[in-house]
Design an enzyme around this catalytic site. Structure first.
Site, short mmCIF file in Angstrom:
data_model
loop_
_atom_site.label_atom_id
_atom_site.label_comp_id
_atom_site.label_asym_id
_atom_site.label_seq_id
_atom_site.Cartn_x
_atom_site.Cartn_y
_atom_site.Cartn_z
N TYR A 286 0.92 -1.33 -0.01
CA TYR A 286 -0.12 0.05 0.10
C TYR A 286 0.81 1.27 0.01
O TYR A 286 1.76 1.41 0.99
CB TYR A 286 -0.94 0.12 1.17
CG TYR A 286 -1.98 1.14 1.15
CD1 TYR A 286 -3.05 1.16 0.25
CD2 TYR A 286 -1.45 2.36 1.99
CE1 TYR A 286 -4.05 2.06 0.25
CE2 TYR A 286 -2.52 3.24 1.73
CZ TYR A 286 -3.69 3.22 1.22
OH TYR A 286 -4.59 4.56 0.87
N TYR A 336 -5.46 5.54 -7.74
CA TYR A 336 -5.70 5.38 -6.16
C TYR A 336 -7.06 5.20 -6.05
O TYR A 336 -7.96 6.06 -6.26
CB TYR A 336 -5.10 6.82 -5.47
CG TYR A 336 -5.35 6.80 -4.00
CD1 TYR A 336 -4.49 5.64 -3.36
CD2 TYR A 336 -6.02 7.78 -3.31
CE1 TYR A 336 -4.97 5.59 -1.86
CE2 TYR A 336 -6.25 7.58 -2.04
CZ TYR A 336 -5.58 6.62 -1.12
OH TYR A 336 -5.47 6.58 0.14
#
Lengths: 382, 137
Positions: A286, A336
């Site tokens: 991440y 994103y």
């Protein structure tokens, strides 16, 4: 036991863009339908749902738009960037335990418009833990991450030039991925060093993209997966993690603030698994902000504390490195969507169908946000 | 976007902290039973689960643990002040108690570095809230 009982059998992604003229519900429906078609599963077979507490499309709207049957399980995982693998793990547990049979996990988000930045909606009076930081001008997630990066640089003797290697490595992957928002834009060390600062020591290229889109995945029991369209990405192990004295995004008050909740997730994930870090072929880490990659690589025990940036500079996470990372371009250079693209990329690698395909990828780690309570899954091929 | 700085809401468990800040004093919450210090303030002692707490005044002297320099885009009130320095400071009296505050320096902000020694000051926001910040000695 959860180990090897369930698999991700379908993935669906809408277009990714800075601005899509459509609602989050419309995008969610599209992504879920694509994922079900990819798996070869009829919508009326779905009986479980998993999403994010930040998700704004409700379960009943999803279910009645897609024509799901009777649902027997749903759950939401908290903490934004920390949620994707937790939502997946919870649905996998529901299926493994027999509560449900076919699960969908989705995230639909319109975050391309700058007015949708969460920090820009900060209230005039703060009653949660952010009262201890935001009034002093530490307002945005990037500021909160930057605080830990400067300390890391100080403790291990790095500078911005060393951190640049993270964003540059991910951009190279995006340049191979036509769906990536940054597909056509190269990124050199010179570009990075000349970029405007957002929260010194972090610059523009250390920040994830602001984008619109939706992603969904489908989970079934492994036995069912074997009769479907795709090579199953088997959920080998899963854990959540929240460390002692953790504070959301401002994990500054424990004995060692550089020891994040990822250390808890990692330790439990490896103890539940038949594998160790050296067995992982490809990792999806991440990356709302670039420091999360070196921090996570150390937490997941791919290298000793303080060494990850040196190894990244030597090519560790590149396509021909020992541990290719965020092979679609990640949140920094593909899209994103709270890390859901990292999940689908992990599945694509296991299927052998990724753009930057790692040869013979059999084991893929997918993680969530290092700065929040988080989770991770270890996916394996057959 | 809000025009003012975001203002801390006062709650029962942190009221003495803000009252002391308004008197230009930094105080740390302790358990009234086992005496363990804790920050940020909270309802319950994580060591002995007591709900009783007391407050000890500290010097406010601190070491700079880390800092950032936010640049736009920011909330308007901070955009007007940018570039400014926000630090995480570690109290001299309590090694693991770290507090966020603005860092001010008479000399150029570029010379601010981790490990700098600092002393606390207070900026009055309204009659109930003064925010601690730190200056380089």
């Amino acid at each position: 036991m959860l180990k090897d009982q369930t698999a991700i059998v379908g993935i669906g992604e809408t277009e990714f863009s800075k601005s899509i003229d459509s609602t989050e519900l419309n995008l969610a429906c599209k992504a879920i339908k694509i994922a079900l078609d990819d798996a070869g599963i009829n919508p009326d077979q779905v009986d479980a749902l998993g999403s994010f507490t930040y998700e704004e499309t409700p379960e009943f709207e999803i279910a009645r738009n897609l024509g799901f049957g009777n649902l027997t399980y749903w759950s939401q995982a908290p903490y934004g960037g920390g949620a994707s693998c937790a939502a997946i793990g919870q649905v996998a547990m529901a299926i493994a335990s027999g509560i449900a049979n076919v699960g969908v996990v989705w995230r639909s988000r319109k975050r391309g418009d700058p007015s949708s930045r969460m920090w820009s909606h900060t209230n005039e009076h703060i009653f949660d833990h952010w009262k201890w930081s935001r009034p002093s001008g530490l307002v945005r997630p990037v500021d909160e991450s930057s605080m830990l990066m400067r300390r890391y640089m100080y403790q291990y003797n790095y500078d911005r030039k060393d951190l640049a290697s993270v964003s540059i490595a991910l951009r190279k992957y995006a340049n191979c991925n036509e769906r990536a928002l940054m597909h056509h834009k190269s990124l050199t060390l010179e570009d990075y060093m000349n970029a405007r600062m957002i929260s010194d020591p972090l610059c523009l290229f250390d920040n994830c993209l602001e984008s619109d889109g939706a992603i969904a995945i489908v989970i079934t029991r492994l036995k069912m997966a074997e009769g479907l369209n795709n090579t199953p990405a088997i959920i080998h192990s899963y854990s959540q993690g929240m460390s002692k004295e953790h504070q959301l995004m401002t994990h500054y008050h424990s004995d060692d603030p550089l020891e994040s909740s990822s250390y808890v997730t990692a330790s439990n994930l490896w103890s539940l698994s038949d594998y160790s870090p050296k067995d992982v072929d490809v990792a999806q880490i991440y990356d709302a902000f670039s420091p999360m990659i070196p921090f996570s690589l150390e937490a997941y025990d791919f290298c000793p504390k303080g060494e990850s940036l040196k190894l990244i500079n030597e090519g560790l996470i590149d396509v021909d490195g020992d541990l290719p990372v965020n092979t679609s371009g990640g949140s920094l250079s593909e899209v994103y969507l709270h890390g859901m693209n990292l999940v689908t990329e992990g599945v694509k690698q296991i299927r052998g169908l990724a753009n930057a395909q790692i040869r013979n990828a059999k084991l893929a780690l997918v993680t969530t946000c290092d700065a929040t309570p988080n989770a991770a899954i270890l996916l394996k091929g057959e | 976007m809000i025009k003012s700085i975001p203002i801390p809401g006062i709650e029962d468990f942190d009221k003495p902290y803000w009252e002391n800040c308004s008197k230009q004093k930094l105080s740390i919450q302790h358990c009234a039973d086992c005496k363990a210090p804790r920050f940020p303030p909270r309802h319950m002692c994580p060591k002995c689960q007591s709900l009783n707490h007391e407050w000890n005044i500290v010097s406010g002297d601190a070491i700079l643990w880390s800092f950032v320099v936010p640049r736009p885009p920011l909330l308007p009130v901070f955009e007007n002040q940018s570039p400014y320095v926000v630090g995480l400071v570690e109290l001299i009296e309590y090694k693991n108690i770290r507090i966020i505050g603005e860092i001010k320096s008479k000399s150029d902000i570029d010379s601010i570095k981790i490990g700098d020694t600092l002393s606390v000051r207070f900026k009055k926001i309204n009659n109930e809230i003064s925010l601690p910040y730190w200056v380089r000695e």
